[in-house]
Enzyme design. Structure first.
Site, PDB file in Angstrom:
ATOM      1  CB  CYS A   1      -0.903  -0.054   1.100  1.00 51.75           C
ATOM      2  SG  CYS A   1      -1.967   1.377   1.240  1.00 51.75           S
TER       3      CYS A   1
ATOM      4  CB  CYS B   1      -1.133  -1.527   7.760  1.00 51.57           C
ATOM      5  SG  CYS B   1      -2.703  -2.210   6.924  1.00 51.57           S
TER       6      CYS B   1
ATOM      7  CB  CYS C   1      -7.997   0.550   1.791  1.00 53.16           C
ATOM      8  SG  CYS C   1      -7.792  -0.163   3.471  1.00 53.16           S
TER       9      CYS C   1
ATOM     10  CD  GLU D   1     -22.981  -8.483  25.609  1.00 56.49           C
ATOM     11  OE1 GLU D   1     -22.702  -7.200  25.816  1.00 56.49           O
ATOM     12  OE2 GLU D   1     -22.351  -9.221  25.302  1.00 56.49           O
TER      13      GLU D   1
ATOM     14  CG  ASP E   1     -15.834 -13.122  22.186  1.00 62.80           C
ATOM     15  OD1 ASP E   1     -14.499 -12.568  22.551  1.00 62.80           O
ATOM     16  OD2 ASP E   1     -16.378 -12.999  21.130  1.00 62.80           O
TER      17      ASP E   1
ATOM     18  CB  CYS F   1      -9.689  -8.785  21.230  1.00 56.89           C
ATOM     19  SG  CYS F   1     -10.492  -7.969  22.861  1.00 56.89           S
TER      20      CYS F   1
END
Length: 416
Positions: free
Chosen positions: A68, A77, A151, A302, A348, A374
């Site tokens: 890119c 990135c 992109c 949740e 999660d 994550c």
């Protein structure tokens, strides 16, 4: 802590100043900087590069030409200069390093890497200066906007919308002001949410309606600070999870790529196995709960109101054996006794991890846990609690959904 998951803890030495000479780049650190054997860090270096005496580096076998034109300025990135082998090793090292810092070692599978141009959701920024609107990601460690001319991570249909969207935003954003732009691909098409502006008047309404119709948007919403308000939504917007269409709140969470979601789900399914009762904690819209409900009775919990109501409605409409519980698992975690009623548990949590819930889960008598994370650091903290409670961390699978970024996701299997 069980012997199977134990190693001696060693704190890393401080980074020394550069003393001149040459040396090989041996790894990437958590920020994506190249690191020599003596701990010196080098920007935009790949493992196998050679650091020269003048502090420049000679590209090695894992150094590739970034595809890119905006790299490395664009903050979307950070690692386009490394090849897939080096990127996969980076993901493994991040997880192994976090686990090692709490004295745990385990098998780490070959990472799943999402291909280029597969990101189905993105959060961008728009900035108006005169008649021009800049639209893209922020520069790395900056509030300046990189106006995307290409992109390599967004799906083509999302990127194709950016050019005409600049024209619409030029009529909606006041001069020298900014706005947030959130994009997602849904069952009905592209869902667009613009935040931080309050367009009013007939001309603005007509411009938004015409844009949505011309580009066949699934929905166009505006959030002026009081919550998202749909300005165009010809039919309810959904995403299909486990074969069930689920209403998607504006700006709602989706896994970043379809293939990344499938990779995480594969580990969860393999861990849960033939369990007949499953608790899915921090369920969101039911990414894992709905697929699992095809063969098991599922409790889905949740804290966010909008997604749990969407999941509850979808499950009721399709007759899935799923109970949706609107519950704050940080303030009111399920007890060990409650969790012991299930054959398997899926977690999660957000980046903060699940400290309070894991403390109870460590004492539960269920036999299988699938933990999706994550954040390797908070995952390692929670894994230590589980291992000290008698659980075994059998394996971890890294998932690189956020291609060429330093963001790491994983799915892990615990048993007892």
């Amino acid at each position: 802590m069980t012997d199977q998951n134990r190693i001696d803890r060693q704190d890393p030495p401080p980074t020394p100043p550069f003393q001149g000479g040459e040396g090989a780049i041996v790894r990437l650190n958590a920020s994506g900087l190249g690191v020599t054997a003596d701990g010196y860090t080098v920007p935009l270096a790949a493992p196998g590069d050679t650091l020269l005496a003048d502090e420049t580096s000679l590209p090695g076998p894992h150094h590739q030409t970034p595809p890119c034109r905006h790299f490395p300025l664009c903050g979307g990135c950070a690692l386009q200069h490394v090849d897939d082998d080096a990127y996969a090793t980076f993901l493994v090292d991040r997880i192994a390093g976090s686990l090692g810092s709490v004295g745990i070692r385990t098998a780490i599978a070959v990472p799943h890497l999402s291909p280029p141009r597969t990101r189905r959701r993105a959060s961008l920024r728009a900035e108006k200066s005169g008649r021009r609107v800049l639209l893209g990601f922020n520069e790395a460690r900056s509030r300046r906007v990189v106006d995307l001319a290409e992109c390599w991570i967004l799906r083509p249909e999302l990127f194709a919308l950016l050019s005409p969207l600049r024209g619409l935003l030029a009529t909606l954003i006041p001069d020298r002001r900014t706005a947030g732009v959130e994009l997602a691909i849904t069952d009905q098409g592209i869902d667009l949410l613009v935040t931080g502006i309050d367009p009013d008047g007939l001309m603005a309404i007509e411009a938004m309606t015409a844009f949505a119709q011309t580009h066949r948007l699934a929905r166009l919403s505006i959030d002026s600070g009081y919550g998202a308000e749909a300005r165009w939504e010809p039919e309810p917007v959904t995403v299909t999870l486990g074969g069930v269409p689920v209403g998607l709140p504006a700006g709602g969470f989706l896994q970043a790529t379809d293939d990344g979601e499938a990779a995480l789900l594969a580990v969860v399914r393999d861990t849960v196995g033939d369990a007949k009762t499953v608790a899915d904690l921090f369920t969101g819209l039911g990414t894992f709960a709905l697929p699992l409900s095809r063969s098991a009775r599922v409790l889905a919990a949740e804290s966010e109101r909008a997604p749990i109501l969407s999941l509850k409605s979808a499950a009721a409409r399709t007759g899935r054996p799923l109970v949706a519980d609107h519950r704050d698992l940080f303030r009111r975690p399920y007890t060990a006794a409650e969790l012991s009623r299930f054959d398997a548990v899926v977690l999660d949590p957000p980046r903060a991890g699940a400290r309070e819930q894991v403390a109870e889960l460590a004492k539960a008598t269920c036999t299988r846990i699938a933990y999706v994370s994550c954040n390797p650091a908070t995952f390692a903290r929670d894994a230590k609690t589980l291992v000290e409670g008698g659980w075994r961390l059998e394996a971890v699978t890294p998932v690189g959904q956020f291609r060429w970024s330093t963001h790491v996701e994983l799915a892990a299997r615990f048993t007892r």
